[in-house]
Write a protein that holds these residues in place. Structure first.
Motif, short mmCIF file in Angstrom:
data_model
loop_
_atom_site.label_atom_id
_atom_site.label_comp_id
_atom_site.label_asym_id
_atom_site.label_seq_id
_atom_site.Cartn_x
_atom_site.Cartn_y
_atom_site.Cartn_z
N ASN A 43 0.81 -1.22 0.00
CA ASN A 43 0.00 0.00 0.00
C ASN A 43 0.84 1.27 0.00
O ASN A 43 0.46 2.28 -0.61
CB ASN A 43 -0.94 0.01 1.22
CG ASN A 43 -2.08 -0.97 1.08
OD1 ASN A 43 -2.35 -1.48 -0.01
ND2 ASN A 43 -2.74 -1.28 2.19
N ASP A 44 1.97 1.24 0.68
CA ASP A 44 2.82 2.43 0.77
C ASP A 44 3.36 2.84 -0.60
O ASP A 44 3.72 4.01 -0.80
CB ASP A 44 3.99 2.19 1.72
CG ASP A 44 3.55 2.13 3.17
OD1 ASP A 44 2.42 2.58 3.47
OD2 ASP A 44 4.33 1.62 4.01
N TYR A 45 3.45 1.89 -1.54
CA TYR A 45 4.00 2.18 -2.86
C TYR A 45 2.93 2.23 -3.95
O TYR A 45 3.24 2.60 -5.08
CB TYR A 45 5.05 1.12 -3.24
CG TYR A 45 6.23 1.10 -2.31
CD1 TYR A 45 7.27 2.01 -2.43
CD2 TYR A 45 6.30 0.17 -1.28
CE1 TYR A 45 8.35 1.99 -1.57
CE2 TYR A 45 7.38 0.14 -0.42
CZ TYR A 45 8.40 1.06 -0.56
OH TYR A 45 9.47 1.04 0.30
N PHE A 46 1.72 1.84 -3.59
CA PHE A 46 0.67 1.77 -4.61
C PHE A 46 0.13 3.15 -4.96
O PHE A 46 -0.21 3.96 -4.09
CB PHE A 46 -0.49 0.89 -4.12
CG PHE A 46 -1.60 0.77 -5.14
CD1 PHE A 46 -1.49 -0.14 -6.18
CD2 PHE A 46 -2.73 1.57 -5.06
CE1 PHE A 46 -2.50 -0.25 -7.13
CE2 PHE A 46 -3.74 1.46 -5.99
CZ PHE A 46 -3.63 0.55 -7.03
N ILE A 76 -3.12 -8.30 4.53
CA ILE A 76 -1.80 -7.68 4.38
C ILE A 76 -1.97 -6.28 3.81
O ILE A 76 -2.97 -5.96 3.18
CB ILE A 76 -0.88 -8.51 3.47
CG1 ILE A 76 -1.43 -8.59 2.05
CG2 ILE A 76 -0.69 -9.92 4.05
CD1 ILE A 76 -0.50 -9.32 1.08
N GLU A 77 -1.00 -5.46 4.03
CA GLU A 77 -1.05 -4.07 3.56
C GLU A 77 -0.59 -4.01 2.12
O GLU A 77 0.51 -3.53 1.81
CB GLU A 77 -0.19 -3.19 4.46
CG GLU A 77 -0.64 -3.10 5.90
CD GLU A 77 -2.01 -2.45 6.01
OE1 GLU A 77 -2.27 -1.46 5.30
OE2 GLU A 77 -2.83 -2.95 6.80
N ALA A 78 -1.40 -4.54 1.22
CA ALA A 78 -1.05 -4.57 -0.19
C ALA A 78 -2.30 -4.66 -1.04
O ALA A 78 -3.36 -5.08 -0.58
CB ALA A 78 -0.13 -5.76 -0.49
#
Length: 241
Positions: A43-46, A76-78
């Motif tokens: 998520n931080d890179y999406f 998960i954070e994705a």
């Protein structure tokens, strides 16, 4: 395009003839796609505007007939980025307009199912194999954290085992310390199982997910067979209030 139109025509007839599939009374509709390519992006890179680029790194240039979509992976954070046939995507949206369908990728369900197993295994490292035709999806978790998930096409059992051992070696995991579970289109008599068990001493055929109550109609089905299907329920994002 002609083949896609035939599929839509067939689906249309199925929905008309089926006793409840095409009803508009569903509270929620979840549609799970099984495609060879997907991209898990933290998520931080999406960034939504770069979703196409993420997937094209995996499968190459998207066709004009592809519809790009993505969905949060529940535990998960994705986000999971994948593409489906645009004509099918549009047909499903038009068919289930009131419910606004949720689109998932099969790996959402496989990740969820493996992480749920990881909860029972405490600190154990788990690997699950989901077999179908000439593909296997390998998912690895430890302490309820996802370490790896990817789908491999293979022609021989030796190829499949090679991919497995390469992944374990890359993650510096020792086969003797891993619990393995088999799901999908595999039997105790298959070449895949016979060869894989020589390298993974703790290898078992999976069971139905816990907390999933199945009727008597499911009693004759092998418990490991529909792992991805059953876990769609657990992988679906929670309805917002």
């Amino acid at each position: 395009m002609p083949n896609e139109k035939k599929q839509i025509s067939w689906l249309g007839r199925l929905f008309q003839e089926h006793p409840f599939l095409g009803t508009q009374l569903w509270k929620r509709v979840v549609i799970c796609f099984n495609t060879p390519a997907f991209a898990l992006v933290p998520n931080d890179y999406f960034r939504k505007e770069y979703a196409k680029s993420y997937l094209e790194l995996v499968q190459g240039k998207l066709a004009d007939t592809d519809q790009l979509t993505h969905q949060q992976v529940k535990r998960i954070e994705a986000r999971n980025v994948f593409a489906v046939e645009k004509i099918l995507w549009e047909w499903l949206l038009n068919t289930y307009t009131p419910q606004l369908p949720v689109f998932l990728h099969q790996t959402n369900a496989l990740i969820e199912g493996t992480l749920r197993l990881s909860m029972l295994g405490k600190n154990a490292t788990l690997i699950t194999f989901h077999f179908e035709d000439n593909f296997v999806t390998i998912t690895i978790t430890t302490s309820e954290h996802l370490l790896f998930c990817n789908k491999f096409g293979y022609n021989t059992s030796a190829d499949m085992v090679y991919f497995t051992m390469f992944v374990l070696d890359s993650l510096q995991l020792i086969p003797e310390n891993i619990q393995g579970y088999l799901y999908g289109e595999i039997t105790p008599y298959s070449d895949d199982y016979q060869l894989l068990q020589k390298f993974l001493p703790h290898l078992y055929f999976g069971k139905n997910p816990l907390k999933l109550i199945l009727g008597t109609a499911f009693e004759d089905l092998p418990e490991h067979r529909y792992f991805s299907l059953y876990n769609i329920f657990f992988a679906t994002p929670t309805l917002s209030k």
